[in-house]
Design a protein around this motif. Structure first.
Motif, mmCIF file in Angstrom:
data_model
loop_
_atom_site.group_PDB
_atom_site.id
_atom_site.type_symbol
_atom_site.label_atom_id
_atom_site.label_comp_id
_atom_site.label_asym_id
_atom_site.label_seq_id
_atom_site.Cartn_x
_atom_site.Cartn_y
_atom_site.Cartn_z
ATOM 1 N N ARG A 59 0.825 -1.213 0.000
ATOM 2 C CA ARG A 59 0.000 0.000 0.000
ATOM 3 C C ARG A 59 0.858 1.262 0.000
ATOM 4 O O ARG A 59 0.537 2.238 -0.671
ATOM 5 C CB ARG A 59 -0.934 0.009 1.209
ATOM 6 C CG ARG A 59 -2.132 -0.919 1.016
ATOM 7 C CD ARG A 59 -3.114 -0.741 2.124
ATOM 8 N NE ARG A 59 -2.661 -1.561 3.244
ATOM 9 C CZ ARG A 59 -3.120 -1.466 4.473
ATOM 10 N NH1 ARG A 59 -4.016 -0.568 4.779
ATOM 11 N NH2 ARG A 59 -2.666 -2.255 5.415
ATOM 12 N N ARG A 60 1.960 1.229 0.741
ATOM 13 C CA ARG A 60 2.862 2.385 0.791
ATOM 14 C C ARG A 60 3.465 2.661 -0.590
ATOM 15 O O ARG A 60 3.534 3.811 -1.027
ATOM 16 C CB ARG A 60 3.974 2.126 1.805
ATOM 17 C CG ARG A 60 4.891 3.304 2.004
ATOM 18 C CD ARG A 60 5.971 3.008 3.023
ATOM 19 N NE ARG A 60 5.376 2.833 4.353
ATOM 20 C CZ ARG A 60 5.614 1.790 5.152
ATOM 21 N NH1 ARG A 60 6.421 0.832 4.781
ATOM 22 N NH2 ARG A 60 5.063 1.727 6.339
ATOM 23 N N ARG A 62 2.188 1.704 -3.513
ATOM 24 C CA ARG A 62 1.102 2.119 -4.401
ATOM 25 C C ARG A 62 0.752 3.594 -4.172
ATOM 26 O O ARG A 62 0.570 4.364 -5.128
ATOM 27 C CB ARG A 62 -0.125 1.246 -4.148
ATOM 28 C CG ARG A 62 -1.190 1.392 -5.203
ATOM 29 C CD ARG A 62 -2.391 0.492 -4.959
ATOM 30 N NE ARG A 62 -1.999 -0.849 -4.591
ATOM 31 C CZ ARG A 62 -2.517 -1.527 -3.546
ATOM 32 N NH1 ARG A 62 -3.442 -0.984 -2.788
ATOM 33 N NH2 ARG A 62 -2.118 -2.754 -3.279
ATOM 34 N N ARG A 63 0.671 3.995 -2.905
ATOM 35 C CA ARG A 63 0.367 5.385 -2.567
ATOM 36 C C ARG A 63 1.467 6.316 -3.058
ATOM 37 O O ARG A 63 1.201 7.383 -3.635
ATOM 38 C CB ARG A 63 0.207 5.516 -1.059
ATOM 39 C CG ARG A 63 -0.400 6.807 -0.620
ATOM 40 C CD ARG A 63 -0.651 6.862 0.886
ATOM 41 N NE ARG A 63 -1.003 5.581 1.455
ATOM 42 C CZ ARG A 63 -0.310 4.970 2.434
ATOM 43 N NH1 ARG A 63 0.749 5.553 2.945
ATOM 44 N NH2 ARG A 63 -0.680 3.811 2.910
ATOM 45 N N ALA A 64 2.714 5.930 -2.874
ATOM 46 C CA ALA A 64 3.839 6.760 -3.330
ATOM 47 C C ALA A 64 3.863 6.860 -4.848
ATOM 48 O O ALA A 64 4.172 7.923 -5.397
ATOM 49 C CB ALA A 64 5.149 6.181 -2.806
ATOM 50 N N ARG A 65 3.532 5.770 -5.519
ATOM 51 C CA ARG A 65 3.493 5.795 -6.991
ATOM 52 C C ARG A 65 2.400 6.748 -7.477
ATOM 53 O O ARG A 65 2.606 7.518 -8.426
ATOM 54 C CB ARG A 65 3.250 4.380 -7.527
ATOM 55 C CG ARG A 65 3.358 4.297 -9.039
ATOM 56 C CD ARG A 65 3.236 2.875 -9.530
ATOM 57 N NE ARG A 65 4.424 2.128 -9.143
ATOM 58 C CZ ARG A 65 4.405 0.944 -8.519
ATOM 59 N NH1 ARG A 65 3.265 0.374 -8.218
ATOM 60 N NH2 ARG A 65 5.518 0.331 -8.232
ATOM 61 N N ARG A 66 1.231 6.708 -6.824
ATOM 62 C CA ARG A 66 0.146 7.625 -7.208
ATOM 63 C C ARG A 66 0.537 9.078 -6.968
ATOM 64 O O ARG A 66 0.237 9.956 -7.786
ATOM 65 C CB ARG A 66 -1.124 7.292 -6.425
ATOM 66 C CG ARG A 66 -1.883 6.098 -6.972
ATOM 67 C CD ARG A 66 -3.255 6.034 -6.344
ATOM 68 N NE ARG A 66 -3.163 6.053 -4.898
ATOM 69 C CZ ARG A 66 -3.529 5.061 -4.101
ATOM 70 N NH1 ARG A 66 -4.019 3.960 -4.617
ATOM 71 N NH2 ARG A 66 -3.417 5.177 -2.791
ATOM 72 N N ARG A 67 1.215 9.344 -5.852
ATOM 73 C CA ARG A 67 1.652 10.714 -5.573
ATOM 74 C C ARG A 67 2.680 11.190 -6.594
ATOM 75 O O ARG A 67 2.664 12.357 -7.015
ATOM 76 C CB ARG A 67 2.230 10.811 -4.173
ATOM 77 C CG ARG A 67 1.180 10.751 -3.098
ATOM 78 C CD ARG A 67 1.790 10.860 -1.733
ATOM 79 N NE ARG A 67 0.772 10.711 -0.699
ATOM 80 C CZ ARG A 67 1.013 10.330 0.529
ATOM 81 N NH1 ARG A 67 2.258 10.064 0.910
ATOM 82 N NH2 ARG A 67 0.041 10.213 1.393
#
Length: 89
Positions: A59-60, A62-67
């Motif tokens: 999740r970390r 995935r979240r960093a990739r989206r940011r």
């Protein structure tokens, strides 16, 4: 054996000219959100290099990739808006 002092003088003689210009510093400032988002993504990926990623790690990342992608899109959108005549978006 030759002295390194002569080489050092040659390398540091132009140190004043090696500094970034104001335009280059402004470009770095504009791109800073993208740079920081990429660093956060790399940090999240580095954490999982020596172990099996947990659900939290996934999740970390995935979240960093989206940011990181959102920061790139924002930079591109601001560059497109700035390039339109009259400042219209």
């Amino acid at each position: 054996m030759s002295s390194i002092v002569t080489v050092q003088d040659a390398v540091t003689a132009f140190a004043d000219f090696v500094e970034p210009t104001n335009a280059e510093l402004d470009a770095i400032e504009v791109e800073m959100p993208v740079i920081l988002a990429d660093v956060a993504l790399l940090d999240a990926q580095i954490i999982t290099l020596d172990r099996t990623p947990t659900e939290l790690d996934i999740r970390r990342i995935r979240r960093a990739r989206r940011r990181a992608l959102a920061a790139r899109v924002a930079l591109l959108n601001s560059a497109d808006a700035a390039s339109l005549p009259g400042g219209a978006a």
